[in-house]
Design a protein around this motif. Structure first.
Motif, PDB file in Angstrom:
ATOM      1  N   ASN A 169       0.831  -1.213   0.000  1.00 25.45           N
ATOM      2  CA  ASN A 169       0.000   0.000   0.000  1.00 25.45           C
ATOM      3  C   ASN A 169       0.862   1.258   0.000  1.00 25.45           C
ATOM      4  N   GLU A 170       1.910   1.221   0.819  1.00 20.41           N
ATOM      5  CA  GLU A 170       2.788   2.382   0.905  1.00 20.41           C
ATOM      6  C   GLU A 170       3.459   2.651  -0.437  1.00 20.41           C
ATOM      7  N   TYR A 228       0.942   4.243  -2.592  1.00 22.68           N
ATOM      8  CA  TYR A 228       0.712   5.630  -2.191  1.00 22.68           C
ATOM      9  C   TYR A 228       1.867   6.547  -2.651  1.00 22.68           C
ATOM     10  N   ARG A 268      -0.433  17.429   3.678  1.00 19.94           N
ATOM     11  CA  ARG A 268      -1.732  16.895   4.115  1.00 19.94           C
ATOM     12  C   ARG A 268      -2.811  17.971   4.020  1.00 19.94           C
ATOM     13  N   GLN A 275      -6.197  18.079   1.539  1.00 20.46           N
ATOM     14  CA  GLN A 275      -7.550  18.248   2.073  1.00 20.46           C
ATOM     15  C   GLN A 275      -8.291  19.420   1.438  1.00 20.46           C
ATOM     16  N   SER A 291      -7.923  14.935  -4.188  1.00 20.84           N
ATOM     17  CA  SER A 291      -8.740  14.087  -3.304  1.00 20.84           C
ATOM     18  C   SER A 291      -8.360  12.619  -3.384  1.00 20.84           C
ATOM     19  N   SER A 331      -6.332  11.543  -0.427  1.00 20.35           N
ATOM     20  CA  SER A 331      -6.856  11.877   0.905  1.00 20.35           C
ATOM     21  C   SER A 331      -6.744  10.743   1.925  1.00 20.35           C
ATOM     22  N   ASN A 332      -6.644   9.506   1.490  1.00 19.90           N
ATOM     23  CA  ASN A 332      -6.579   8.382   2.434  1.00 19.90           C
ATOM     24  C   ASN A 332      -5.155   7.957   2.788  1.00 19.90           C
ATOM     25  N   ILE A 333      -4.178   8.677   2.306  1.00 17.11           N
ATOM     26  CA  ILE A 333      -2.786   8.305   2.577  1.00 17.11           C
ATOM     27  C   ILE A 333      -2.428   8.647   4.022  1.00 17.11           C
ATOM     28  N   PRO A 334      -1.889   7.689   4.787  1.00 20.62           N
ATOM     29  CA  PRO A 334      -1.547   7.925   6.196  1.00 20.62           C
ATOM     30  C   PRO A 334      -0.455   8.974   6.372  1.00 20.62           C
ATOM     31  N   TYR A 335      -0.442   9.600   7.514  1.00 12.97           N
ATOM     32  CA  TYR A 335       0.531  10.650   7.837  1.00 12.97           C
ATOM     33  C   TYR A 335       1.960  10.141   7.692  1.00 12.97           C
ATOM     34  N   THR A 383       3.151   7.832   5.899  1.00 11.01           N
ATOM     35  CA  THR A 383       3.521   7.633   4.498  1.00 11.01           C
ATOM     36  C   THR A 383       3.846   8.981   3.844  1.00 11.01           C
TER      37      THR A 383
END
Length: 310
Positions: A19-20, A23, A79, A83, A89, A92-96, A98
């Motif tokens: 996933n990373e 991303y 980030r 947003q 968009s 938008s679901n990418i973790p901090y 990452t």
């Protein structure tokens, strides 16, 4: 049970890594969206205040100049940008974490960040030389005073490095970016310095021609004007070559690193001595012609004054 848990953990770890990677690839498609245009950079520099540096938790492009090397701030900035920007968009679901890894490791992002820092240097140079406007470091009137200095080229270089370093960028990096862009400032600033030597020297001042007198000469005696201008250019070019030798002696390491060395800077010692002798001889020739030309201008002014009183 332990084996199942280990397998599950291993699967989750691999899943996260995949996933990373996905991303990071997606972020790389948009790295250019995180930085403003050159025009915005120039405008922002003239509006920026050192008070803005206090707002460490305001993540917008206005405050970006203060945080180009701050990983945490840049991560929050990206980030926030995601947003607030509809076309981003998809990110938008990418973790901090990452996003943070992206800032730290993406060659595309780092290269674009470095280009942004170059834009800051170029923007500051342009705002001074072409706009001469107030900024967070110097007022326009201060710049105008510096422009008349006998060693304006040295003062200019020092002030630009100071101004960009004040944003938080290491001086060695600023020096390199400044030297990389020598083509947009070094020669013209040295030419301004040469003219300062002519106009501010107590010796030259008694013969120097102001702008109005130069125009008068060009209109009324084109032959004398062309002769004078050619001699002045010859003298200036020799002076610039000698000045470049001095500049190289003062900034050798960064000039070599940036690859901005000029033919004059490459001269061996005995040719440098010869160049200085040529400059001294040309100075004598220029002074002689300057005196003659000043006399011609005085005669033209007298004739025009006489006509105006008829």
């Amino acid at each position: 049970m332990q084996i199942k848990q280990k397998l599950k953990n291993s699967f989750n770890h691999v899943h996260l890594k995949l996933n990373e990677k996905k991303y990071l690839t997606e972020l790389d498609k948009h790295f250019d969206d995180f930085f403003p245009s050159k025009n915005f950079v120039m405008q922002n520099l003239s509006n920026l205040s050192m008070q803005d540096r206090k707002y460490n938790f305001v993540y917008n492009v206005i405050h970006l100049p203060f945080h180009t090397r701050d990983v945490e701030w840049l991560t929050n900035y990206i980030r926030d940008k995601i947003q607030k920007t509809p076309r981003l968009s998809v990110l938008s679901n990418i973790p901090y974490n990452t996003l943070k890894r992206y800032v730290e490791t993406s060659s595309n992002f780092i290269a674009r960040r470095n280009q942004y820092e170059r834009d800051l240097v170029c923007g500051y140079i342009n705002n001074w030389l072409h706009e001469c406007c107030d900024d967070y470091y110097l007022k326009a009137e201060q710049k105008q005073r510096y422009e008349k200095k006998r060693n304006f080229d040295e003062v200019f270089r020092e002030k630009v490095v100071n101004a960009i370093s004040l944003l938080g960028i290491d001086r060695s990096i600023v020096n390199f970016y400044l030297e990389e862009n020598a083509h947009i400032w070094r020669k013209c600033v040295m030419q301004m310095t040469f003219m300062n030597r002519l106009q501010n020297s107590s010796y030259f001042k008694q013969f120097a021609l102001n702008d109005d007198q130069r125009i008068l000469l060009s209109k009324n005696n084109p032959q004398a004007w062309e002769k004078f201008v050619n001699k002045e250019f010859d003298f200036m070019n020799l002076w610039l070559a000698v000045r470049e030798v001095k500049y190289y002696q003062q900034n050798k390491s960064v000039v070599d690193k940036a690859g901005t060395i000029t033919p004059a800077m490459q001269l061996v010692d005995y040719k440098v001595y010869r160049l200085r002798d040529e400059k001294s001889s040309m100075r004598f020739e220029y002074i002689k012609l300057l005196k003659e030309t000043a006399q011609i201008v005085q005669e033209i002014e007298s004739q025009n004054y006489g006509k105006s009183n008829i």
